[in-house]
Design a protein around this motif. Structure first.
Motif, PDB file in Angstrom:
ATOM      1  N   VAL A  67       0.837  -1.200   0.000  1.00 27.22           N
ATOM      2  CA  VAL A  67       0.000   0.000   0.000  1.00 27.22           C
ATOM      3  C   VAL A  67       0.875   1.254   0.000  1.00 27.22           C
ATOM      4  O   VAL A  67       0.658   2.172  -0.783  1.00 27.22           O
ATOM      5  CB  VAL A  67      -0.965  -0.003   1.204  1.00 27.22           C
ATOM      6  CG1 VAL A  67      -1.704   1.309   1.323  1.00 27.22           C
ATOM      7  CG2 VAL A  67      -1.948  -1.164   1.089  1.00 27.22           C
ATOM      8  N   ARG A  68       1.878   1.270   0.854  1.00 29.75           N
ATOM      9  CA  ARG A  68       2.767   2.442   0.946  1.00 29.75           C
ATOM     10  C   ARG A  68       3.938   2.373  -0.035  1.00 29.75           C
ATOM     11  O   ARG A  68       4.699   3.323  -0.157  1.00 29.75           O
ATOM     12  CB  ARG A  68       3.293   2.576   2.367  1.00 29.75           C
ATOM     13  CG  ARG A  68       2.210   2.981   3.342  1.00 29.75           C
ATOM     14  CD  ARG A  68       2.795   3.151   4.741  1.00 29.75           C
ATOM     15  NE  ARG A  68       1.791   3.599   5.669  1.00 29.75           N
ATOM     16  CZ  ARG A  68       0.967   2.803   6.333  1.00 29.75           C
ATOM     17  NH1 ARG A  68       1.019   1.495   6.175  1.00 29.75           N
ATOM     18  NH2 ARG A  68       0.075   3.283   7.166  1.00 29.75           N
ATOM     19  N   LYS A  69       4.108   1.204  -0.671  1.00 29.48           N
ATOM     20  CA  LYS A  69       5.202   0.992  -1.625  1.00 29.48           C
ATOM     21  C   LYS A  69       6.553   1.246  -0.971  1.00 29.48           C
ATOM     22  O   LYS A  69       7.410   1.949  -1.515  1.00 29.48           O
ATOM     23  CB  LYS A  69       5.013   1.857  -2.873  1.00 29.48           C
ATOM     24  CG  LYS A  69       3.744   1.522  -3.613  1.00 29.48           C
ATOM     25  CD  LYS A  69       3.561   2.364  -4.840  1.00 29.48           C
ATOM     26  CE  LYS A  69       2.239   1.984  -5.490  1.00 29.48           C
ATOM     27  NZ  LYS A  69       1.851   2.858  -6.540  1.00 29.48           N
ATOM     28  N   LYS A  70       6.722   0.663   0.230  1.00 29.38           N
ATOM     29  CA  LYS A  70       7.955   0.817   0.986  1.00 29.38           C
ATOM     30  C   LYS A  70       8.426  -0.543   1.471  1.00 29.38           C
ATOM     31  O   LYS A  70       7.620  -1.438   1.734  1.00 29.38           O
ATOM     32  CB  LYS A  70       7.716   1.710   2.210  1.00 29.38           C
ATOM     33  CG  LYS A  70       7.414   3.150   1.877  1.00 29.38           C
ATOM     34  CD  LYS A  70       6.899   3.965   3.025  1.00 29.38           C
ATOM     35  CE  LYS A  70       7.736   3.995   4.250  1.00 29.38           C
ATOM     36  NZ  LYS A  70       7.260   4.961   5.253  1.00 29.38           N
ATOM     37  N   VAL A  71       9.739  -0.681   1.625  1.00 30.87           N
ATOM     38  CA  VAL A  71      10.341  -1.885   2.193  1.00 30.87           C
ATOM     39  C   VAL A  71      10.801  -1.539   3.599  1.00 30.87           C
ATOM     40  O   VAL A  71      11.350  -0.460   3.835  1.00 30.87           O
ATOM     41  CB  VAL A  71      11.544  -2.354   1.341  1.00 30.87           C
ATOM     42  CG1 VAL A  71      12.287  -3.476   2.027  1.00 30.87           C
ATOM     43  CG2 VAL A  71      11.062  -2.785  -0.034  1.00 30.87           C
TER      44      VAL A  71
END
Length: 79
Positions: free
Chosen positions: A20-24
């Motif tokens: 959803v946040r496009k973060k690792v």
């Protein structure tokens, strides 16, 4: 979706991608069905439900690390 992706569960200390946040991030904790993640290079933690998380590939980890270094270098802070 493959069987591996449907049975995968994040583990504390492991890495996960928040789709959803496009973060690792590195999984720091789990409480009440939500996972707390921190950006790999450090920073502010965020929480996400297990349904929003998926495994991270080596290529994604490297791409995330390169993006972080590029951002720091553009600000004049390589270290």
């Amino acid at each position: 979706m493959s069987t591996d992706e449907t049975t995968w569960q994040p583990t504390v200390g492991g890495t996960a991608r928040d789709v959803v946040r496009k973060k690792v991030g590195r999984v720091m904790d789990r409480t009440y069905g939500r996972y707390w993640l921190r950006p790999i290079g450090g920073g502010i933690e965020w929480d996400a439900p297990a349904a929003d998380l998926r495994p991270v590939t080596t290529a994604e980890l490297l791409a995330d690390a390169v993006a972080e270094v590029n951002e720091r270098s553009s600000k004049g802070a390589l270290m």
